[in-house]
Design a protein around this motif. Structure first.
Motif, short mmCIF file in Angstrom:
data_model
loop_
_atom_site.label_atom_id
_atom_site.label_comp_id
_atom_site.label_asym_id
_atom_site.label_seq_id
_atom_site.Cartn_x
_atom_site.Cartn_y
_atom_site.Cartn_z
N LEU A 1 11.71 -55.30 -58.84
CA LEU A 1 11.20 -56.21 -57.81
C LEU A 1 10.63 -57.49 -58.41
O LEU A 1 10.57 -58.52 -57.74
N SER A 2 10.18 -57.42 -59.66
CA SER A 2 9.45 -58.55 -60.25
C SER A 2 10.29 -59.38 -61.20
O SER A 2 10.26 -60.62 -61.14
N TYR A 3 11.01 -58.72 -62.09
CA TYR A 3 11.71 -59.44 -63.15
C TYR A 3 13.18 -59.70 -62.76
O TYR A 3 13.76 -58.97 -61.96
N PRO A 4 13.77 -60.74 -63.35
CA PRO A 4 15.18 -61.03 -63.08
C PRO A 4 16.10 -60.07 -63.83
O PRO A 4 16.76 -60.43 -64.80
N VAL A 5 16.13 -58.84 -63.36
CA VAL A 5 16.91 -57.79 -64.02
C VAL A 5 18.22 -57.59 -63.27
O VAL A 5 18.23 -57.45 -62.04
N ASN A 6 19.31 -57.58 -64.01
CA ASN A 6 20.60 -57.24 -63.43
C ASN A 6 20.78 -55.73 -63.50
O ASN A 6 20.96 -55.17 -64.59
N VAL A 7 20.68 -55.08 -62.35
CA VAL A 7 20.76 -53.62 -62.31
C VAL A 7 22.20 -53.19 -62.51
O VAL A 7 23.09 -53.61 -61.75
N PRO A 8 22.49 -52.37 -63.54
CA PRO A 8 23.86 -51.90 -63.77
C PRO A 8 24.38 -51.07 -62.59
O PRO A 8 23.59 -50.49 -61.83
N ASP A 9 25.71 -51.02 -62.46
CA ASP A 9 26.31 -50.25 -61.38
C ASP A 9 25.93 -48.78 -61.46
O ASP A 9 25.76 -48.11 -60.43
N GLY A 10 25.76 -48.27 -62.70
CA GLY A 10 25.39 -46.86 -62.86
C GLY A 10 24.03 -46.56 -62.25
O GLY A 10 23.84 -45.53 -61.60
N LEU A 11 23.07 -47.47 -62.46
CA LEU A 11 21.74 -47.27 -61.89
C LEU A 11 21.75 -47.45 -60.38
O LEU A 11 20.99 -46.79 -59.66
N GLN A 12 22.62 -48.33 -59.88
CA GLN A 12 22.73 -48.48 -58.43
C GLN A 12 23.27 -47.20 -57.81
O GLN A 12 22.81 -46.79 -56.74
N SER A 13 24.22 -46.55 -58.49
CA SER A 13 24.73 -45.26 -58.00
C SER A 13 23.65 -44.20 -58.06
O SER A 13 23.56 -43.34 -57.17
N LEU A 14 22.82 -44.26 -59.10
CA LEU A 14 21.71 -43.31 -59.21
C LEU A 14 20.72 -43.52 -58.07
O LEU A 14 20.22 -42.54 -57.48
N GLU A 15 20.42 -44.77 -57.74
CA GLU A 15 19.53 -45.07 -56.61
C GLU A 15 20.11 -44.50 -55.32
O GLU A 15 19.38 -43.96 -54.48
N LEU A 16 21.42 -44.61 -55.16
CA LEU A 16 22.09 -44.08 -53.98
C LEU A 16 21.93 -42.57 -53.91
O LEU A 16 21.60 -42.00 -52.86
N ALA A 17 22.13 -41.90 -55.05
CA ALA A 17 21.99 -40.44 -55.09
C ALA A 17 20.53 -40.03 -54.84
O ALA A 17 20.27 -39.01 -54.18
N MET A 18 19.59 -40.82 -55.34
CA MET A 18 18.17 -40.51 -55.14
C MET A 18 17.79 -40.58 -53.67
O MET A 18 17.01 -39.76 -53.19
N ASP A 19 18.33 -41.58 -52.96
CA ASP A 19 18.05 -41.67 -51.53
C ASP A 19 18.50 -40.40 -50.81
O ASP A 19 17.81 -39.89 -49.93
N VAL A 20 19.67 -39.88 -51.21
CA VAL A 20 20.18 -38.66 -50.60
C VAL A 20 19.28 -37.47 -50.94
O VAL A 20 18.96 -36.64 -50.08
N VAL A 21 18.84 -37.39 -52.21
CA VAL A 21 17.97 -36.29 -52.64
C VAL A 21 16.67 -36.28 -51.86
O VAL A 21 16.21 -35.22 -51.40
N PHE A 22 16.06 -37.45 -51.65
CA PHE A 22 14.78 -37.50 -50.94
C PHE A 22 14.95 -37.17 -49.46
O PHE A 22 14.04 -36.60 -48.84
N LEU A 23 16.10 -37.51 -48.88
CA LEU A 23 16.36 -37.11 -47.50
C LEU A 23 16.54 -35.60 -47.40
O LEU A 23 16.05 -34.95 -46.46
N ILE A 24 17.23 -35.01 -48.39
CA ILE A 24 17.38 -33.55 -48.42
C ILE A 24 16.02 -32.88 -48.58
O ILE A 24 15.74 -31.84 -47.98
N ASP A 25 15.15 -33.50 -49.38
CA ASP A 25 13.81 -32.95 -49.60
C ASP A 25 13.04 -32.86 -48.29
O ASP A 25 12.32 -31.87 -48.05
N ILE A 26 13.16 -33.87 -47.44
CA ILE A 26 12.48 -33.83 -46.15
C ILE A 26 13.01 -32.66 -45.32
O ILE A 26 12.23 -31.92 -44.69
N ALA A 27 14.34 -32.48 -45.32
CA ALA A 27 14.92 -31.36 -44.57
C ALA A 27 14.44 -30.02 -45.11
O ALA A 27 14.13 -29.10 -44.34
N LEU A 28 14.35 -29.90 -46.43
CA LEU A 28 13.90 -28.64 -47.03
C LEU A 28 12.44 -28.34 -46.71
O LEU A 28 12.04 -27.17 -46.62
N ASN A 29 11.64 -29.38 -46.53
CA ASN A 29 10.23 -29.17 -46.21
C ASN A 29 10.05 -28.47 -44.86
O ASN A 29 9.05 -27.79 -44.63
N PHE A 30 11.01 -28.65 -43.96
CA PHE A 30 10.95 -27.96 -42.67
C PHE A 30 11.39 -26.51 -42.78
O PHE A 30 11.21 -25.73 -41.84
#
Length: 275
Positions: free
Chosen positions: A50-79
């Protein structure tokens, strides 16, 4: 802890347990450790991205995508995870949902909004419609909207709630980790503030205005640590003076709180050893 868990299982409804995860079971413990690792990754990388002019590699962008899915699954598991309340294992689905909504659901939900997925959808829709100028504005917007992801840190406190008898040494280490994270965030914010100074600003005076972001991060991390410790880093612009003043005041409160807690925990360790 093992005896308490066994006693809770004996009192719980066996039929309900077949459809639920145990909060102290192997799968749930392993899953929570995975979530904590991802939370740690978010706590480190998000302020930098958010702060520095960092070019996020495609691999890390895919990881961010997978993390969003994991955290949504975590909410479902909490129920579907039994909860411990007043030393009893709650296995009623409605009670589990009510407890989750009353405590951690909203923090988890806001911190788990899949901004990476939403951004990719908007980006694809924009490119397919022939839009060009919108991409930069959308990227800036979604970088800001990622800030609530820091609420994922609430999962750490939720995880620690299970260990009411956690060692005081662990609590001291947690305080140190919190202090390190605070320095990390303030260092990133300091770069944002100092980078607005342009010529004659702190970054130019420090000789890091045109260096790689990693070199800038190290210097800004040190500057943030000095401000929190109450040392002057010689700000130059009015905005830098204002920000540095706020950080020094925050550091005074933080140091008093940490030292008071450490003293309390050390005294408890000494009292426990004397028994």
């Amino acid at each position: 802890r093992v005896g308490e868990a066994t006693h809770m299982l004996e009192l719980a409804d066996k039929q309900d347990l077949r459809r639920l995860l145990l909060p102290f079971g192997r799968f749930r413990t392993a899953w929570d450790l995975l979530v904590l690792i991802l939370v740690g990754y978010t706590a480190i990388t998000l302020p930098i991205f958010l702060s520095y002019p960092v070019n996020v590699p495609d691999g890390l962008q895919s990881l961010e995508l997978a993390m969003d899915v994991v955290f949504l699954i975590d909410i479902a598991l909490n129920f579907r995870t039994a909860v411990v309340r007043d030393a009893e294992l709650v296995t009623n689905r409605q009670e589990i949902a009510r407890t989750y909504f009353a405590r951690w659901f909203w923090v988890d939900a806001i911190g788990s909004l899949p901004w990476e997925i939403i951004f990719r959808i908007v980006k694809l829709a924009n490119s397919s419609s022939g839009g060009v100028g919108l991409e930069t504005n959308v990227l800036t917007l979604f970088k800001v909207l990622k800030v609530p992801k820091l609420l994922r840190l609430g999962r750490i406190f939720k995880f620690l709630e299970r260990f009411e008898g956690a060692a005081n040494v662990g609590r001291i280490l947690l305080l140190m980790l919190f202090m390190t994270f605070l320095v990390h965030v303030i260092g990133c914010l300091w770069y944002l503030v100092a980078s607005q100074g342009g010529e004659g600003g702190w970054l130019e005076e420090a000789g890091i205005q045109d260096t790689h972001w990693q070199s800038q991060y190290v210097v800004n991390f040190y500057a943030a640590l000095m401000m929190l410790m109450g040392d002057s880093i010689d700000p130059l612009t009015q905005v830098e003076f204002a920000f540095a003043s706020i950080v020094v005041l925050l550091g005074a409160c933080m140091n008093a709180t940490i030292f008071a807690n450490v003293a309390t925990y050390v005294a408890q360790i000494g009292a426990h050893s004397a028994r």
